[in-house]
Every structure is written in C-alpha cells, then in structure tokens.
Design a protein around this motif. Sequence first.
Motif, PDB file in Angstrom:
ATOM      1  N   PHE A 564       0.827  -1.210   0.000  1.00  0.00           N
ATOM      2  CA  PHE A 564       0.000   0.000   0.000  1.00  0.00           C
ATOM      3  C   PHE A 564       0.860   1.259   0.000  1.00  0.00           C
ATOM      4  O   PHE A 564       0.503   2.272  -0.609  1.00  0.00           O
ATOM      5  CB  PHE A 564      -0.929   0.007   1.215  1.00  0.00           C
ATOM      6  CG  PHE A 564      -1.996  -1.057   1.184  1.00  0.00           C
ATOM      7  CD1 PHE A 564      -2.397  -1.637  -0.018  1.00  0.00           C
ATOM      8  CD2 PHE A 564      -2.604  -1.490   2.359  1.00  0.00           C
ATOM      9  CE1 PHE A 564      -3.372  -2.625  -0.048  1.00  0.00           C
ATOM     10  CE2 PHE A 564      -3.590  -2.469   2.335  1.00  0.00           C
ATOM     11  CZ  PHE A 564      -3.967  -3.040   1.137  1.00  0.00           C
ATOM     12  N   SER A 565       1.987   1.201   0.701  1.00  0.00           N
ATOM     13  CA  SER A 565       2.884   2.361   0.731  1.00  0.00           C
ATOM     14  C   SER A 565       3.433   2.657  -0.657  1.00  0.00           C
ATOM     15  O   SER A 565       3.451   3.812  -1.104  1.00  0.00           O
ATOM     16  CB  SER A 565       4.031   2.089   1.711  1.00  0.00           C
ATOM     17  OG  SER A 565       4.952   3.170   1.707  1.00  0.00           O
ATOM     18  N   LEU A 566       3.873   1.612  -1.344  1.00  0.00           N
ATOM     19  CA  LEU A 566       4.387   1.792  -2.700  1.00  0.00           C
ATOM     20  C   LEU A 566       3.279   2.261  -3.636  1.00  0.00           C
ATOM     21  O   LEU A 566       3.476   3.160  -4.470  1.00  0.00           O
ATOM     22  CB  LEU A 566       4.986   0.480  -3.199  1.00  0.00           C
ATOM     23  CG  LEU A 566       5.627   0.487  -4.593  1.00  0.00           C
ATOM     24  CD1 LEU A 566       6.693   1.569  -4.689  1.00  0.00           C
ATOM     25  CD2 LEU A 566       6.223  -0.881  -4.907  1.00  0.00           C
ATOM     26  N   ALA A 567       2.086   1.664  -3.499  1.00  0.00           N
ATOM     27  CA  ALA A 567       0.957   2.046  -4.352  1.00  0.00           C
ATOM     28  C   ALA A 567       0.561   3.494  -4.118  1.00  0.00           C
ATOM     29  O   ALA A 567       0.262   4.233  -5.064  1.00  0.00           O
ATOM     30  CB  ALA A 567      -0.242   1.126  -4.085  1.00  0.00           C
ATOM     31  N   THR A 568       0.563   3.926  -2.861  1.00  0.00           N
ATOM     32  CA  THR A 568       0.200   5.319  -2.551  1.00  0.00           C
ATOM     33  C   THR A 568       1.209   6.286  -3.126  1.00  0.00           C
ATOM     34  O   THR A 568       0.853   7.325  -3.684  1.00  0.00           O
ATOM     35  CB  THR A 568       0.095   5.519  -1.027  1.00  0.00           C
ATOM     36  OG1 THR A 568      -0.885   4.623  -0.498  1.00  0.00           O
ATOM     37  CG2 THR A 568      -0.306   6.941  -0.691  1.00  0.00           C
ATOM     38  N   SER A 569       2.487   5.944  -3.010  1.00  0.00           N
ATOM     39  CA  SER A 569       3.546   6.798  -3.568  1.00  0.00           C
ATOM     40  C   SER A 569       3.388   6.935  -5.076  1.00  0.00           C
ATOM     41  O   SER A 569       3.477   8.046  -5.631  1.00  0.00           O
ATOM     42  CB  SER A 569       4.914   6.208  -3.223  1.00  0.00           C
ATOM     43  OG  SER A 569       5.950   6.956  -3.820  1.00  0.00           O
ATOM     44  N   MET A 570       3.130   5.818  -5.757  1.00  0.00           N
ATOM     45  CA  MET A 570       2.920   5.858  -7.208  1.00  0.00           C
ATOM     46  C   MET A 570       1.673   6.656  -7.562  1.00  0.00           C
ATOM     47  O   MET A 570       1.664   7.439  -8.521  1.00  0.00           O
ATOM     48  CB  MET A 570       2.796   4.441  -7.765  1.00  0.00           C
ATOM     49  CG  MET A 570       4.076   3.630  -7.705  1.00  0.00           C
ATOM     50  SD  MET A 570       3.830   1.965  -8.388  1.00  0.00           S
ATOM     51  CE  MET A 570       3.525   2.357 -10.114  1.00  0.00           C
ATOM     52  N   ALA A 571       0.603   6.468  -6.784  1.00  0.00           N
ATOM     53  CA  ALA A 571      -0.656   7.165  -7.059  1.00  0.00           C
ATOM     54  C   ALA A 571      -0.497   8.662  -6.897  1.00  0.00           C
ATOM     55  O   ALA A 571      -1.086   9.446  -7.647  1.00  0.00           O
ATOM     56  CB  ALA A 571      -1.759   6.641  -6.140  1.00  0.00           C
ATOM     57  N   GLU A 572       0.294   9.093  -5.899  1.00  0.00           N
ATOM     58  CA  GLU A 572       0.545  10.523  -5.709  1.00  0.00           C
ATOM     59  C   GLU A 572       1.270  11.105  -6.919  1.00  0.00           C
ATOM     60  O   GLU A 572       0.981  12.212  -7.362  1.00  0.00           O
ATOM     61  CB  GLU A 572       1.374  10.757  -4.443  1.00  0.00           C
ATOM     62  CG  GLU A 572       0.657  10.454  -3.146  1.00  0.00           C
ATOM     63  CD  GLU A 572      -0.378  11.509  -2.786  1.00  0.00           C
ATOM     64  OE1 GLU A 572      -0.424  12.549  -3.451  1.00  0.00           O
ATOM     65  OE2 GLU A 572      -1.152  11.282  -1.839  1.00  0.00           O
ATOM     66  N   GLU A 573       2.215  10.347  -7.456  1.00  0.00           N
ATOM     67  CA  GLU A 573       2.983  10.821  -8.605  1.00  0.00           C
ATOM     68  C   GLU A 573       2.146  10.857  -9.876  1.00  0.00           C
ATOM     69  O   GLU A 573       2.361  11.699 -10.748  1.00  0.00           O
ATOM     70  CB  GLU A 573       4.197   9.915  -8.838  1.00  0.00           C
ATOM     71  CG  GLU A 573       5.263  10.019  -7.761  1.00  0.00           C
ATOM     72  CD  GLU A 573       6.424   9.071  -8.010  1.00  0.00           C
ATOM     73  OE1 GLU A 573       6.375   8.335  -9.021  1.00  0.00           O
ATOM     74  OE2 GLU A 573       7.365   9.070  -7.205  1.00  0.00           O
ATOM     75  N   ASN A 574       1.183   9.951  -9.988  1.00  0.00           N
ATOM     76  CA  ASN A 574       0.442   9.783 -11.239  1.00  0.00           C
ATOM     77  C   ASN A 574      -1.046  10.063 -11.113  1.00  0.00           C
ATOM     78  O   ASN A 574      -1.826   9.648 -11.955  1.00  0.00           O
ATOM     79  CB  ASN A 574       0.641   8.356 -11.765  1.00  0.00           C
ATOM     80  CG  ASN A 574       2.087   8.043 -12.052  1.00  0.00           C
ATOM     81  OD1 ASN A 574       2.691   8.605 -12.954  1.00  0.00           O
ATOM     82  ND2 ASN A 574       2.674   7.155 -11.265  1.00  0.00           N
ATOM     83  N   PHE A 575      -1.442  10.797 -10.043  1.00  0.00           N
ATOM     84  CA  PHE A 575      -2.874  10.961  -9.825  1.00  0.00           C
ATOM     85  C   PHE A 575      -3.536  11.808 -10.904  1.00  0.00           C
ATOM     86  O   PHE A 575      -4.747  11.776 -11.066  1.00  0.00           O
ATOM     87  CB  PHE A 575      -3.147  11.566  -8.443  1.00  0.00           C
ATOM     88  CG  PHE A 575      -3.015  13.056  -8.350  1.00  0.00           C
ATOM     89  CD1 PHE A 575      -4.134  13.845  -8.151  1.00  0.00           C
ATOM     90  CD2 PHE A 575      -1.781  13.677  -8.427  1.00  0.00           C
ATOM     91  CE1 PHE A 575      -4.028  15.217  -8.045  1.00  0.00           C
ATOM     92  CE2 PHE A 575      -1.660  15.050  -8.321  1.00  0.00           C
ATOM     93  CZ  PHE A 575      -2.791  15.821  -8.125  1.00  0.00           C
ATOM     94  N   ALA A 576      -2.738  12.535 -11.690  1.00  0.00           N
ATOM     95  CA  ALA A 576      -3.328  13.297 -12.784  1.00  0.00           C
ATOM     96  C   ALA A 576      -3.992  12.383 -13.801  1.00  0.00           C
ATOM     97  O   ALA A 576      -4.960  12.750 -14.445  1.00  0.00           O
ATOM     98  CB  ALA A 576      -2.249  14.140 -13.479  1.00  0.00           C
ATOM     99  N   TYR A 577      -3.461  11.164 -13.931  1.00  0.00           N
ATOM    100  CA  TYR A 577      -3.998  10.228 -14.913  1.00  0.00           C
ATOM    101  C   TYR A 577      -5.206   9.461 -14.378  1.00  0.00           C
ATOM    102  O   TYR A 577      -6.099   9.107 -15.129  1.00  0.00           O
ATOM    103  CB  TYR A 577      -2.913   9.232 -15.331  1.00  0.00           C
ATOM    104  CG  TYR A 577      -1.784   9.850 -16.117  1.00  0.00           C
ATOM    105  CD1 TYR A 577      -1.829   9.905 -17.502  1.00  0.00           C
ATOM    106  CD2 TYR A 577      -0.685  10.403 -15.466  1.00  0.00           C
ATOM    107  CE1 TYR A 577      -0.804  10.477 -18.224  1.00  0.00           C
ATOM    108  CE2 TYR A 577       0.356  10.978 -16.179  1.00  0.00           C
ATOM    109  CZ  TYR A 577       0.288  11.013 -17.559  1.00  0.00           C
ATOM    110  OH  TYR A 577       1.288  11.584 -18.265  1.00  0.00           O
ATOM    111  N   ASP A 578      -5.174   9.150 -13.069  1.00  0.00           N
ATOM    112  CA  ASP A 578      -6.267   8.369 -12.490  1.00  0.00           C
ATOM    113  C   ASP A 578      -6.396   8.737 -11.015  1.00  0.00           C
ATOM    114  O   ASP A 578      -5.739   8.146 -10.156  1.00  0.00           O
ATOM    115  CB  ASP A 578      -5.993   6.870 -12.642  1.00  0.00           C
ATOM    116  CG  ASP A 578      -7.223   6.024 -12.301  1.00  0.00           C
ATOM    117  OD1 ASP A 578      -8.069   6.508 -11.539  1.00  0.00           O
ATOM    118  OD2 ASP A 578      -7.324   4.894 -12.807  1.00  0.00           O
ATOM    119  N   PRO A 579      -7.237   9.710 -10.690  1.00  0.00           N
ATOM    120  CA  PRO A 579      -7.359  10.171  -9.296  1.00  0.00           C
ATOM    121  C   PRO A 579      -7.920   9.113  -8.373  1.00  0.00           C
ATOM    122  O   PRO A 579      -7.696   9.151  -7.173  1.00  0.00           O
ATOM    123  CB  PRO A 579      -8.313  11.364  -9.408  1.00  0.00           C
ATOM    124  CG  PRO A 579      -9.105  11.100 -10.638  1.00  0.00           C
ATOM    125  CD  PRO A 579      -8.163  10.416 -11.584  1.00  0.00           C
TER     126      PRO A 579
END
Length: 891
Positions: A564-579
């Motif tokens: 979840f930590s890795l997924a959250t970090s990736m999501a923060e970086e790429n949230f413009a594509y998929d919030p």
Amino acid sequence: MKLPQLNHDWLVKSKLEIPRSKVSLVPRSRLTSQMDEWLKYDLCIVAAPAGYAKSTTISQWSKREIGHEKAVAWLTLDEADGEPTQFISYLIASLSSANIPLKGLEASAEEGFVAGGVLDALSSILEMIAEFESSLVIVLDDYHRIDSPTVDCVVLAMLDAAPDNLTVVISSRTTPAFQVSHLFAEGRACELNSDDLKFSKNELREIFDSQISDEILTTLFHRTEGWPVAVQLAKLLVKGNSDNTELANFKGSSGHIASYLAEQIVGKLDTDLQMFLMQTSQLENYTSPLAAAVTKRADCDSMIEQLGLLNALVVPVSEPEGSYRYHHLFNEYLRKELHRRHGNQEVLEVHRRASRWYQDNGYIAEAVRHARLSHDIDRCAELIAEAGGWELILFGGIGYLRGLLQQVPQEEIKCYPRLVVAKAYLDLKDGLLTKARALFDTANNGEPSSDIEHDSDLERDLLNVGTLLSVYEDDHITADKIKDIQASQNKIPANDPVTKSIISSQLIVCHLATGQFSDAEQAAQSAVRSMREAGSVLGVNYSFLHAGIAAMYQGRLRAAEAHFSLATSMAEENFAYDPGLRAISRLLTVYLNYWAGRQQSGLEEQIDRDLDRVEQYDGWLDIYHATLIVEHTVLDRVTRSLKRFDNVARERGLNRLSHLTGSAALRFEESSDRTSLALRLQESFPLDCWKLDPFCWLPYLESRLSLAHYFSSIDRSLAIEQLDSGIECARSFGANLHLTVLLVNRSKLFHIAGRRESAVGDLVEALTFSAPESMRGPFVHDYSILPLLRAVLRHAHDVFIDILVIDFTQSLIAELSKMNTSRSDLEGLLLSRREQEVLAELVHGHSNKEIARILDMTEHTVKFHLKNIYAKLKINTRTKAVIEAKRLGLA
C-alpha cells in the motif's frame, strides 16, 4: 498492438497567457482608478460587445498589478471549456502559470484528471488559494464563449466559497447568465460596461496626437462612439494618408464601421496576403509550418513578416514558439470573408489540411477537432481508434479520452463500434456500470464489418473492456471460469502485453473472490511484469493494490503495508492520470492502520473526500468492503456508511456488496428489522455453503460474525455455532484476518459461558496470528477483552506460550489499561498499571502468593500494592475491593 507516439499536451498554453499587444496603449486613468478597487470585491464583471478592448484593458491593469503582493491567473475561454472537467483543468493550469502553490494539483491539469469530480477539485483549489499569502485575481476572459449552465454553477460555487484574498474577474460580451444579484446586494461585486470602456474625446486626442485635425477628431468621436476597435482600425488607416479622406467618409453604426474599416485595411493588401489571412483565420493560432500546410504556400515566413503592418490585429503567442493569432473581431471578419468569397468547401478544405498536419505531428486532439470542423466524423472516429481508443485512458488519462470523444456527436458514436467500446470504458471509470454494460453489449452484438483488420481490433477491444467490466460487475466466479481465463491468457500473442496484463488483473480479482490468496499474489506479480512491458504505470499501481489486499486477507499486515505504501507513492505521482488510485490507496492505508490499532486523527476531511471519490467513480468489491469498514469504524458513521454502500450495491448490481452491507447493518446498527436481516442472511448463506461455492467466502465470514452478534443475546449456543462454522471457513482459506476476529469473538462468548479454558485457548491462537504482524486492532478496540488478556498471562505460567506472544499480550494490556484510566470514574483514583493488574487478579480469587507468581513479583510487593489500592478505593477488605473493581469495570 503498439500505440502511436502521441503529444498528450492537450492544454493550449496560449489560453493561460495575459494577452500581449504590439502597439503602445494609452493610459486610461479614468478606468484604472475604478479597476484599482477590484481587490475589494469577490467578483468583477466586464461586460460589453465585441471590440470594446475588454481583454486589452484588463491585461493592461493585470500586468501593472503583478508583483505588488498580487498574483494574476489568466484563462481565455473557448467553446470546449463549457465541459466542466476541461474548465476546472484549465483553471488549475492558469493558477499554476501564476505560480500559485498547488501541492501537486497542477499535474492534474495536464490530463484533465477530475473526470466528474469537479466540486471536489474546486474545494482543493479554494483551500490552496486561502493558504496563498498574497491577493489573487483570476481572470476568466471571453466567458460568453462557453455557454454552459454546468460551468456557471461551478463558478458560482467558487464565488460563494471565495476566500478573502480572491477576486474573480469575468470578461464577456454579455452579462453572465448565473444569478449574482446577491453578491451585488452584499457589496461583493462590481461591473464595468460598454459606456465605461468607450474612449472619451480626450483619450482619442492622445491616441491620434497631431495626426488628424480637430474637425476630423470630432467626426471620428461621434461616428465611432468611442468604440475601441473602430478607433484602433482608424489609426491603422491614418498611417501614410496625409489627407485622411477615409476617416472623413465614415458612415453607419459602429458595427458597420468595423466592417468598413476591416474591408479598407484588408482591401489594401495584395491578393495572396488576403488569402493567407482568411485561410489561417480558421485556426485558433498558427505557426509557419502549420500555415504552410493549410495554405499550400512555401513563403509563409514572408507572409507572417508582412503581417507586422497590422499591429494590434495580429497577436503573438508565446507557445509554441513563433505562434500567432488574430484579434477576435478581426478573426470573425476574416472567417466570414473566406466563406463569402470562396464558399464552404474552401473552409472545410482548410480544416481537413489542418487535421492532417496535426495528425502527422502527433497532436491527436487538434487533429480530431479539425476533422470535426471539416464535418468528417468518420475521420474523427478513425483518429481516435488509431490512437488507441479505450486504451488512451491507460496511457493518456481519463480527461484525454473524454475530450476526444466529445468531438464526436453523442448520437453518432453508436455508428462506430470501437468508439462505443471506448465510451463504455469511460462510463465504467465513472462508476456508471449500467450504462457501460448497455454500450458494451451494443458494440458486442453489432454486425461484423468487411474490414478484417478493423474487426480484429474491435475483437481485441471487446476482450479487454469486457474483461474489465466483468471485474467491476463482480461476476460470479467458479473454478471452471478461472481455468477458462488461464487458457485464454496462454493464447494471447507475445506482442500484446496490454491484453496479457488485463487478463492477469482479472485473474487476481478472481483468486481474491474465491479465497485463493497465494494464487492472487502470484497473479499480481505476473500482472506487474506485463503492465511494465505494456508501459502502463497505472496498471502496475493497481497490481500493487491487489497484492496488498491479498496480504491483508491473510493477516500479513507488514506485507500489505509495504504494497500500500508503494501504491500510494505511485498514485501521488500519477494521480493526474487516475485520481481514483490515490483515493483507493489512501483508504486502504487507513483500513490497514485500523487493524494495526494505530491512532488516526486529523484525517476526517481527507477520508471524506476519498470516500466520495470511491462512491461516485470506479471501484470493486474488495475496495467497497474495506471502505465500508473505514467509514463506520474510523469515522464512527454507521448509518451513513450503510446508506452509501447500499446505494452503490443497488445502482451497480453488486450482490456480494449488498450482503456485506446487510451483515454490517445487523452487527453495528440497532435497527428495528434485525430479525428479518438475520433471516435473510441465514437464507442467503446457510451453514457451510462456502464448501460448495468458494465465491461466497467473504460475505459468509462477515455473516457469521453478524449472526453470532445477533444470537449472543438470544441463544449463546447458536452464536457459538455460527462462529464455529466461520472459524472452519477462515482456516480453510487461510483468511487469518477474519480468523483472528472470529477467535476473539468466540473467546469472549466462551468466557461469558464460563468455559475459561476454551476462551483462553482461542485468544492464545488469535494472539499467535497477531503478534508477528503487530495486529492490535482486534484487541484494542474492545476494552472487555482485558480480563481475558490477563488470563493469557496467567496461563503462560502453566503452559508454554511463545515469548513474542507474551510480550505482545503485555503491550496490549498496558495499552488497554492506559485507555481505561482515562475514564471519568477512574480519573480521580490514579491507579497505576500494576495496581490495576493486582486488583484484577484479586477479583479472580487468587491469594497474595498466587498473584505474586502470576505477575512475577514478591509477596511483599503484592501487599504493598494492595495497601495502596485499599487507600485509593477507600475500602479495607478484599471482598469490598472485588465489588468496587467490578463496578469500575476492571475485571
């Protein structure tokens, strides 16, 4: 299938620039003195017909204000911005251009991430504006072009919640349609109109200086009525004309004067330059290479150089470098002239050429827009399909595909099966499962075409989107279906990593749905490899979430936290594509922290926003179940949580989620229909039904917990029977998170029934699962478990218990004891942790010698603690001490 290289920069950067002018502007102190008062207001409207120099006047004032502890965010609007997602994305981009700190929101503007969550995005924007230390002016120029009631509502919401440092300036040919009378009544709004913007006679004198006589100046003032664009056009005519006969012949209304002046200016140019102007006027802005493509000329650099004579009518644009556009009124005149002189076919041909140039240079969004303007909808569809169709969401973001599909009239999308599939996937991401299914079935049941290649592409689209749709719809999974999926995966060509990764993702969810957690983790690893090969960062992100969920179900909190930590970090970086990824990742982290027993404070607003996101847009059953628990435990909102997810289950046809909300209602909500809920769960999930249908393992375990809770006050033996079956199911699947909770609940029932040995045995097993993972949640959220935890320590004197379990148990006792001392009845007693432990053992009838052995202390120390306890409780016998301890809930 390899996707074409695309330029995803669909934002037109020139729309974010404060307009520039190539002519010197006359200072207008009369106007600027009024405009200097704007910062006192929330809204300032500048409404006047075309040609009143609204943009020029506002830009002149804006440039003067920048740097004086003020910032200006400029946004020039056009018709496409009437779509709320695009409007809010451009608004974010304009704030970013003005250097407003947005904490990552600016990345979202690049891809139009808000995808329907406009008000949520607006809330974030206003929050960040409020934190900005200086005054901020947001200019919405050409507001009349959007003609969108939805955007009107967004702007009105922004004004109603505007922080003190924000002023919104709206420039429009007409007064905005939304109601702002309350803002004027409250003194929060002001307006400039055409009378305010007209040039006075003295200002005209400054413009023309000594170039014209007082007589002609008077004629000019009366005939132009101070209309700025007419005055500017007149000034162009003055150059090189000493007698100024053209000005002396002014006739007609200001509108006719503008046409007359434009005709005079354009008429003096050579024929080639006139044609160049008319053809390039069909473009929002142009560079020399683009102009060459649409005019079929090799001398465009020379043409552009000659246009320098037109001064204010040709406006330079900074991005891309060497770009130009025409003054709006001049542009309108030129467009009409091309149609009038050369007919509609020439107009359409210009757009066709522009579309081809944009396609060749990777600007698919502009290529599609000009294809639409050329009335070639077939080409629009072909461009979108060739760019990837539904896959554009994987690689270009939700906003990118949405913007492209908006170029095709909605009633015509149904004529293009691949676009229908793309729209189905877009609806799927928006949480509109019913609409998505209807569109998908339409495409799937259509007649095959004669084009074998296109049929092959469509077949592949249907396979992928159909796979994703079945995951979101939570279709019933059987062992045979999993075998079929695995067989189909083996048939996928090696050069199609996208399809391979989508099938891998489906397998993950199938394994989770049937309780095959190890298989789910292996499938997640396979999906990560395929997603990386396909170049889908979003797919990798989702795979880490799936792997984390599989670990959670097994009670492996440390592994789940890493995922979840890795997924959250990736999501923060790429949230413009998929919030949605960021919302899901954060909620799963909150879910994990609940089971870890960690304190979670100050997160209410964030959790609320993320819950809204999951409710309104895409998610799947495991996510809904986790967030159901988050809302009714972390936020303590049982009724709201049940209503939210019951609504999601009903709207999306998710049967398992409906059963999960029913179980939660029976367990946590004291409703009047508990008996009917219990009967419904028993009918839906009879004892041991999981043995025949593994797909029901999750709702089955939740139903056993709820039914045990229901029967515990009616028939304890029935309650224990429910837990016995649940424990057998959880052991069979290795669902150790649920197994721990079931064991803790059965332990408490055994304790109440006087079956102390069985109670301690269950609790030791639960602690054995929990200690290595520090899973404190099943214990610290229920103070009634404290006596049983102490009993475990006593039991450790007689049988071997792992030292890690003993240490974990001691830490739980300390934590629960600390929580207990905060209760009002005990606040004045100030019993230490050891005193509470001694008192608890006293309640169980142990002698001083036995207490000393259980708590690893001397008899003398026990006597010392008892003396202090008697004094604090104001009693003098062991019997009274036991009675008082039970009253206080210490045992």
